[in-house]
Write a protein that holds these residues in place. Sequence first.
Motif, PDB file in Angstrom:
ATOM      1  N   ALA A 107       8.149   3.557  -1.258  1.00 20.64           N
ATOM      2  CA  ALA A 107       7.569   4.910  -1.154  1.00 20.64           C
ATOM      3  C   ALA A 107       8.622   5.979  -1.460  1.00 20.64           C
ATOM      4  CB  ALA A 107       6.975   5.112   0.243  1.00 20.64           C
ATOM      5  N   PHE A 108       9.869   5.763  -1.012  1.00 21.19           N
ATOM      6  CA  PHE A 108      10.932   6.734  -1.348  1.00 21.19           C
ATOM      7  C   PHE A 108      11.127   6.810  -2.869  1.00 21.19           C
ATOM      8  CE2 PHE A 108      12.786   5.985   3.083  1.00 21.19           C
ATOM      9  CZ  PHE A 108      12.379   7.215   3.556  1.00 21.19           C
TER      10      PHE A 108
ATOM     11  N   VAL B 145       4.843   3.094   4.358  1.00 16.95           N
ATOM     12  CA  VAL B 145       4.611   4.104   3.314  1.00 16.95           C
ATOM     13  C   VAL B 145       4.312   5.475   3.927  1.00 16.95           C
ATOM     14  CG1 VAL B 145       3.940   2.414   1.561  1.00 16.95           C
ATOM     15  CG2 VAL B 145       2.155   3.472   2.963  1.00 16.95           C
ATOM     16  N   VAL B 146       3.583   5.469   5.058  1.00 16.39           N
ATOM     17  CA  VAL B 146       3.251   6.753   5.697  1.00 16.39           C
ATOM     18  C   VAL B 146       4.499   7.369   6.339  1.00 16.39           C
ATOM     19  CG1 VAL B 146       1.956   7.764   7.631  1.00 16.39           C
ATOM     20  CG2 VAL B 146       0.794   6.274   5.989  1.00 16.39           C
ATOM     21  N   LEU B 147       5.328   6.535   6.960  1.00 21.18           N
ATOM     22  CA  LEU B 147       6.557   7.063   7.560  1.00 21.18           C
ATOM     23  C   LEU B 147       7.495   7.644   6.500  1.00 21.18           C
ATOM     24  CD1 LEU B 147       7.368   4.378  10.276  1.00 21.18           C
ATOM     25  CD2 LEU B 147       7.007   6.829  10.685  1.00 21.18           C
ATOM     26  N   ALA B 148       7.632   6.941   5.374  1.00 22.02           N
ATOM     27  CA  ALA B 148       8.530   7.441   4.327  1.00 22.02           C
ATOM     28  C   ALA B 148       8.082   8.826   3.862  1.00 22.02           C
ATOM     29  CB  ALA B 148       8.559   6.456   3.160  1.00 22.02           C
ATOM     30  N   ARG B 149       6.768   8.957   3.626  1.00 25.08           N
ATOM     31  CA  ARG B 149       6.262  10.262   3.175  1.00 25.08           C
ATOM     32  C   ARG B 149       6.493  11.335   4.244  1.00 25.08           C
ATOM     33  NH1 ARG B 149       0.033  11.051   1.489  1.00 25.08           N
ATOM     34  NH2 ARG B 149      -0.244  10.683   3.723  1.00 25.08           N
ATOM     35  N   ALA B 150       6.299  10.944   5.522  1.00 21.23           N
ATOM     36  CA  ALA B 150       6.457  11.939   6.592  1.00 21.23           C
ATOM     37  C   ALA B 150       7.909  12.376   6.761  1.00 21.23           C
ATOM     38  CB  ALA B 150       5.932  11.361   7.908  1.00 21.23           C
ATOM     39  N   LEU B 151       8.847  11.512   6.403  1.00 17.89           N
ATOM     40  CA  LEU B 151      10.270  11.866   6.568  1.00 17.89           C
ATOM     41  C   LEU B 151      10.750  12.837   5.496  1.00 17.89           C
ATOM     42  CD1 LEU B 151      11.928   8.456   7.580  1.00 17.89           C
ATOM     43  CD2 LEU B 151      11.552  10.461   9.040  1.00 17.89           C
ATOM     44  N   VAL B 152      10.059  12.880   4.371  1.00 21.05           N
ATOM     45  CA  VAL B 152      10.480  13.771   3.284  1.00 21.05           C
ATOM     46  C   VAL B 152       9.797  15.135   3.473  1.00 21.05           C
ATOM     47  CG1 VAL B 152      10.413  14.174   0.787  1.00 21.05           C
ATOM     48  CG2 VAL B 152      10.849  11.864   1.694  1.00 21.05           C
ATOM     49  N   VAL B 153      10.590  16.168   3.539  1.00 21.28           N
ATOM     50  CA  VAL B 153      10.022  17.517   3.682  1.00 21.28           C
ATOM     51  C   VAL B 153       9.121  17.799   2.469  1.00 21.28           C
ATOM     52  CG1 VAL B 153      10.565  19.987   3.771  1.00 21.28           C
ATOM     53  CG2 VAL B 153      11.986  18.338   5.038  1.00 21.28           C
TER      54      VAL B 153
ATOM     55  N   LEU C 131      -0.550   6.439  -2.066  1.00 23.90           N
ATOM     56  CA  LEU C 131       0.029   5.564  -1.038  1.00 23.90           C
ATOM     57  C   LEU C 131      -0.787   4.285  -0.898  1.00 23.90           C
ATOM     58  CD1 LEU C 131       1.284   7.521   2.105  1.00 23.90           C
ATOM     59  CD2 LEU C 131       2.556   6.711   0.116  1.00 23.90           C
ATOM     60  N   PHE C 132      -2.117   4.411  -0.964  1.00 23.22           N
ATOM     61  CA  PHE C 132      -2.992   3.234  -0.868  1.00 23.22           C
ATOM     62  C   PHE C 132      -2.728   2.291  -2.046  1.00 23.22           C
ATOM     63  CE2 PHE C 132      -7.410   1.656  -2.031  1.00 23.22           C
ATOM     64  CZ  PHE C 132      -7.353   0.544  -1.190  1.00 23.22           C
ATOM     65  N   GLY C 133      -2.555   2.830  -3.233  1.00 17.21           N
ATOM     66  CA  GLY C 133      -2.255   2.004  -4.405  1.00 17.21           C
ATOM     67  C   GLY C 133      -0.939   1.262  -4.236  1.00 17.21           C
ATOM     68  N   LEU C 134       0.066   1.985  -3.732  1.00 13.72           N
ATOM     69  CA  LEU C 134       1.369   1.347  -3.515  1.00 13.72           C
ATOM     70  C   LEU C 134       1.257   0.242  -2.461  1.00 13.72           C
ATOM     71  CD1 LEU C 134       4.438   1.192  -3.845  1.00 13.72           C
ATOM     72  CD2 LEU C 134       4.641   3.021  -2.133  1.00 13.72           C
ATOM     73  N   ALA C 135       0.558   0.544  -1.364  1.00 13.99           N
ATOM     74  CA  ALA C 135       0.395  -0.455  -0.293  1.00 13.99           C
ATOM     75  C   ALA C 135      -0.344  -1.687  -0.814  1.00 13.99           C
ATOM     76  CB  ALA C 135      -0.347   0.167   0.888  1.00 13.99           C
ATOM     77  N   THR C 136      -1.331  -1.476  -1.654  1.00 16.75           N
ATOM     78  CA  THR C 136      -2.083  -2.608  -2.225  1.00 16.75           C
ATOM     79  C   THR C 136      -1.179  -3.452  -3.114  1.00 16.75           C
ATOM     80  OG1 THR C 136      -4.149  -1.357  -2.144  1.00 16.75           O
ATOM     81  CG2 THR C 136      -4.068  -3.221  -3.670  1.00 16.75           C
ATOM     82  N   ASP C 137      -0.360  -2.808  -3.917  1.00 18.19           N
ATOM     83  CA  ASP C 137       0.585  -3.557  -4.768  1.00 18.19           C
ATOM     84  C   ASP C 137       1.517  -4.409  -3.907  1.00 18.19           C
ATOM     85  OD1 ASP C 137      -0.479  -2.484  -7.024  1.00 18.19           O
ATOM     86  OD2 ASP C 137       1.109  -0.991  -7.313  1.00 18.19           O
ATOM     87  N   LEU C 138       1.998  -3.829  -2.816  1.00 22.58           N
ATOM     88  CA  LEU C 138       2.949  -4.556  -1.965  1.00 22.58           C
ATOM     89  C   LEU C 138       2.272  -5.726  -1.246  1.00 22.58           C
ATOM     90  CD1 LEU C 138       4.772  -1.443  -0.477  1.00 22.58           C
ATOM     91  CD2 LEU C 138       5.830  -3.178  -1.931  1.00 22.58           C
ATOM     92  N   GLU C 139       1.029  -5.524  -0.790  1.00 22.41           N
ATOM     93  CA  GLU C 139       0.304  -6.567  -0.046  1.00 22.41           C
ATOM     94  C   GLU C 139      -0.320  -7.598  -0.996  1.00 22.41           C
ATOM     95  OE1 GLU C 139       0.107  -7.405   3.053  1.00 22.41           O
ATOM     96  OE2 GLU C 139      -1.899  -8.083   3.593  1.00 22.41           O
ATOM     97  N   GLY C 140      -0.695  -7.164  -2.193  1.00 21.00           N
ATOM     98  CA  GLY C 140      -1.290  -8.081  -3.176  1.00 21.00           C
ATOM     99  C   GLY C 140      -2.798  -7.985  -3.254  1.00 21.00           C
ATOM    100  N   HIS C 141      -3.422  -7.371  -2.250  1.00 19.31           N
ATOM    101  CA  HIS C 141      -4.875  -7.158  -2.247  1.00 19.31           C
ATOM    102  C   HIS C 141      -5.163  -6.005  -1.290  1.00 19.31           C
ATOM    103  CE1 HIS C 141      -4.354  -9.869   1.220  1.00 19.31           C
ATOM    104  NE2 HIS C 141      -3.661 -10.594   0.371  1.00 19.31           N
ATOM    105  N   PRO C 142      -6.305  -5.321  -1.481  1.00 17.89           N
ATOM    106  CA  PRO C 142      -6.500  -4.058  -0.741  1.00 17.89           C
ATOM    107  C   PRO C 142      -7.217  -4.165   0.601  1.00 17.89           C
ATOM    108  CG  PRO C 142      -8.199  -4.287  -2.411  1.00 17.89           C
ATOM    109  CD  PRO C 142      -7.318  -5.509  -2.535  1.00 17.89           C
ATOM    110  N   ASP C 143      -7.745  -5.360   0.954  1.00 17.89           N
ATOM    111  CA  ASP C 143      -8.714  -5.408   2.061  1.00 17.89           C
ATOM    112  C   ASP C 143      -8.123  -5.162   3.443  1.00 17.89           C
ATOM    113  OD1 ASP C 143      -7.483  -7.841   1.489  1.00 17.89           O
ATOM    114  OD2 ASP C 143      -9.191  -9.061   2.070  1.00 17.89           O
ATOM    115  N   ASN C 144      -6.844  -5.461   3.668  1.00 15.98           N
ATOM    116  CA  ASN C 144      -6.211  -5.120   4.952  1.00 15.98           C
ATOM    117  C   ASN C 144      -5.565  -3.738   4.928  1.00 15.98           C
ATOM    118  OD1 ASN C 144      -5.592  -8.450   5.060  1.00 15.98           O
ATOM    119  ND2 ASN C 144      -6.185  -7.533   6.995  1.00 15.98           N
TER     120      ASN C 144
ATOM    121  N   LEU D  25      -4.673   1.880   6.740  1.00 11.46           N
ATOM    122  CA  LEU D  25      -4.353   3.277   6.416  1.00 11.46           C
ATOM    123  C   LEU D  25      -5.450   4.234   6.890  1.00 11.46           C
ATOM    124  CD1 LEU D  25      -2.984   2.860   2.775  1.00 11.46           C
ATOM    125  CD2 LEU D  25      -1.714   3.833   4.712  1.00 11.46           C
ATOM    126  N   PHE D  26      -6.722   3.846   6.689  1.00 15.52           N
ATOM    127  CA  PHE D  26      -7.802   4.833   6.851  1.00 15.52           C
ATOM    128  C   PHE D  26      -8.700   4.582   8.061  1.00 15.52           C
ATOM    129  CE2 PHE D  26      -7.021   4.518   2.142  1.00 15.52           C
ATOM    130  CZ  PHE D  26      -6.246   5.682   2.082  1.00 15.52           C
TER     131      PHE D  26
END
Length: 292
Positions: free
Chosen positions: A72-73, A108-116, A127-140, A145-146
């Motif tokens: 995310a950074f 991913v949410v913490l990284a975004r929150a740390l950046v002003v 962020l959801f797209g990045l998280a899906t790439d990292l996990e390999g599938h979107p269902d969890n 996230l939401f």
Amino acid sequence: MTFVDVPVTVRVPATSANLGPGFDSLGMALSWYDEVTAEVTTSGLTFDIEGEGADEVPRDETHLLYRAMDAAFDLLGEKPAGLHLTCRNTIPHGRGLGSSAAAIAAGVVLARALVVGGDERVDDTTLFGLATDLEGHPDNVAPALFGGFTISWIEGAAAETLRLDVEADVTVFVPPEPVATSVARGLLPEQVPHGDASFNAGRTALLVAALTSAPERLISATEDRLHQPYRAEAMPDSYKLVRQLRVEGVPAVISGAGPTVLAFAHGLEAWSPAGWARRELRVSPEGVHFRS
Ligand SMILES: Nc1ncnc2c1ncn2[C@@H]1O[C@H](COP(=O)(O)OP(=O)(O)OP(=O)(O)O)[C@@H](O)[C@H]1O
Ligand SMILES: N[C@@H](CCO)C(=O)O
């Protein structure tokens, strides 16, 4: 100033994916949470980890939470000089309750929150797209996230999700031993019979209706032919419990890639196998959220 100068804490829910027929698509956030705090420091990467997985997870750049933050950074275009991460883990690892998705969503949410001004640089969809790439599938990662009940799919190269509010009584039966998602996915065939695909398409559609407005259809709606039968050999006791509950009319499924069993009911004390944990839960309307 690039980074906020105070620690940021989030709570992130456990999630159950598939819910029977909705392989790699349906997911639900549960009222069971990990808590993670991140703080920018002057150098290095340090951890304070307690609870689930504390003796197994690495304390270096390969830690999943850090890997998600680092990715995310990259998107945010900022790197902190150092980080201190505090993890209060309660979601068991490798049990089908979305522990990896929770770590990724929190990261991913913490990284975004740390950046002003991070919110203006990277939106939730990214962020959801990045998280899906990292996990390999979107269902969890979608419900992590939401919150709520999510229907997720891949459109071209992009992950998409639709979130619905649902209410349901949920019991999870958690066996003592894990089954890694990678192992459970390795048991799935390359191809499935057309009849089974058609069967699951009908049940998945019915499950959306059952969860939103027709709970009396949950027993039919949670039938699956695409993943659970193939995974039974890796988790025979879980598969047996699912069948026993279903014979009694209790809608039960393997949670995620297993081996946890999820049932849409409360009051199932009598069904808990010796040595397993049992928890009565509800759907969490919130995904990852800030704790003051
Ligand atoms: N809080 C965490 N901190 C660090 N690593 C974690 C954390 N949670 C999960 N992991 C990593 O993810 C692995 C578990 O992921 P896996 O996908 O196998 O199971 P799961 O996410 O618990 O279940 P499922 O994906 O079926 O819902 C752990 O063994 C560990 O390597
Ligand atoms: N849909 C995934 C969920 C677990 O990560 C699976 O069943 O493999």
